[in-house]
Design a protein around this motif. Structure first.
Motif, PDB file in Angstrom:
ATOM      1  N   GLY A  91      -4.280  -1.171  -2.018  1.00  0.00           N
ATOM      2  CA  GLY A  91      -3.021  -1.790  -2.406  1.00  0.00           C
ATOM      3  C   GLY A  91      -1.850  -0.981  -1.892  1.00  0.00           C
ATOM      4  N   ASN A  92      -0.720  -1.637  -1.673  1.00  0.00           N
ATOM      5  CA  ASN A  92       0.475  -0.900  -1.273  1.00  0.00           C
ATOM      6  C   ASN A  92       1.133  -0.287  -2.505  1.00  0.00           C
ATOM      7  N   ASP A  93       2.271   0.374  -2.288  1.00  0.00           N
ATOM      8  CA  ASP A  93       2.919   1.082  -3.395  1.00  0.00           C
ATOM      9  C   ASP A  93       3.343   0.130  -4.509  1.00  0.00           C
ATOM     10  N   ALA A  94       3.821  -1.069  -4.125  1.00  0.00           N
ATOM     11  CA  ALA A  94       4.221  -2.054  -5.137  1.00  0.00           C
ATOM     12  C   ALA A  94       3.020  -2.479  -5.976  1.00  0.00           C
ATOM     13  N   ASP A  95       1.862  -2.699  -5.320  1.00  0.00           N
ATOM     14  CA  ASP A  95       0.642  -3.067  -6.045  1.00  0.00           C
ATOM     15  C   ASP A  95       0.265  -1.992  -7.053  1.00  0.00           C
ATOM     16  N   LYS A  96       0.362  -0.732  -6.645  1.00  0.00           N
ATOM     17  CA  LYS A  96      -0.033   0.375  -7.505  1.00  0.00           C
ATOM     18  C   LYS A  96       0.876   0.481  -8.730  1.00  0.00           C
ATOM     19  N   ILE A  97       2.175   0.247  -8.520  1.00  0.00           N
ATOM     20  CA  ILE A  97       3.115   0.302  -9.648  1.00  0.00           C
ATOM     21  C   ILE A  97       2.815  -0.807 -10.646  1.00  0.00           C
ATOM     22  N   VAL A  98       2.596  -2.031 -10.120  1.00  0.00           N
ATOM     23  CA  VAL A  98       2.290  -3.161 -11.002  1.00  0.00           C
ATOM     24  C   VAL A  98       0.986  -2.917 -11.751  1.00  0.00           C
TER      25      VAL A  98
END
Length: 279
Positions: free
Chosen positions: A141-148
């Motif tokens: 996952g990208n950084d946005a995926d990881k935050i979510v």
């Protein structure tokens, strides 16, 4: 307090600055426009470049057309937060990418790509292709995926955390690192519905974040022109926050986007001028 993603604009006239107070939400102020792009020259352009080894996409041309129009109409790169008008400090575009299917369920990710105002079509396509390639692996996952994922793995705290993020954003306390990775803080959200064989649509704007323009590209249609010739057209649905720019400015800007889409060779050279927004 300053924002990391934009600067407060003080020059718009008093009436224009009053509009966000009359319509405090994006859903109060979103307008819908349809653009019909003639594809005859665009399709020839794509075929000729594919033969020469330069593979462009309709989505790449659309993004390049938007960026070039921002150079001429910087109002397109504004956003509203807490009833104030800001000029965005970067040009960024977000979109949803289908990575594949797992157990019959689609695996998607949301990508945000940064561009320079002076980017040409080859540079835009290169950045777009690189972002898509980097997100193809369904296991990462990208950084946005990881935050979510981190937030939603805290079921009792996810609601309060999201409310806190909205409050931080509204009052300009949102950390720059979160804004940078957040696809809902961008100049444009774009959806290529033609890729899933759907017509264009009018997608709502989001109350969270700072996106003022949402563009959907539908599957192409064939119509007879005034001379009785069957031509191909690309229908595009545009939804925008009318509080960011006068209607007359948007009208001229949309016509310019359509012009660049229909004549993509104009995007192969850098812009002759990059206009700055008002102070």
């Amino acid at each position: 307090m300053k924002r990391s993603d934009g600067r407060l604009l003080k020059s718009p006239d008093s009436f224009f600055k009053m509009i966000p107070h009359l319509m405090p939400r994006r859903t109060d102020s979103q307008t819908e426009t349809t653009l019909s792009i003639g594809l005859d020259k665009t399709e020839r352009f794509l075929k000729e470049h594919k033969k020469s080894g330069s593979k462009y996409s309709a989505m790449g041309i659309m993004i390049a057309a938007f960026i070039r129009t921002v150079c001429e109409y910087p109002d397109l790169n504004r956003f509203i937060v807490n009833r104030k008008i800001y000029g965005r400090s970067d040009v960024s575009v977000s979109f949803v990418m289908l990575k594949g299917y797992e157990n019959g369920q689609p695996q998607e990710t949301c990508i945000k790509v940064f561009f320079e105002r002076t980017d040409t079509l080859p540079q835009v396509q290169k950045k777009l292709d690189a972002a898509i390639e980097a997100n193809k692996n369904s296991n990462t996952g990208n950084d946005a995926d990881k935050i979510v994922e981190t937030i939603m793995n805290l079921p009792l705290l996810s609601g309060p955390i999201i409310k806190l993020l909205k409050w931080l954003d509204m009052h300009n306390f949102m950390p720059a690192s979160l804004i940078k990775d957040d696809p809902f803080h961008a100049s444009l959200f774009i959806a290529n519905l033609a890729s899933i064989n759907l017509p264009h649509a009018y997608h709502h704007l989001y109350e969270y974040g700072t996106i003022s323009y949402f563009i959907t590209m539908g599957k192409k249609v064939h119509e007879m022109n005034s001379e009785g010739v069957i031509c191909s057209y690309l229908p595009i649905g545009v939804v925008n926050d009318e509080r960011t720019a006068p209607g007359s400015t948007n009208a001229r800007a949309f016509k310019q986007i359509a012009r660049y889409m229909a004549n993509p060779e104009l995007l192969e050279q850098p812009p002759t001028e990059v206009r700055e927004d008002v102070p």
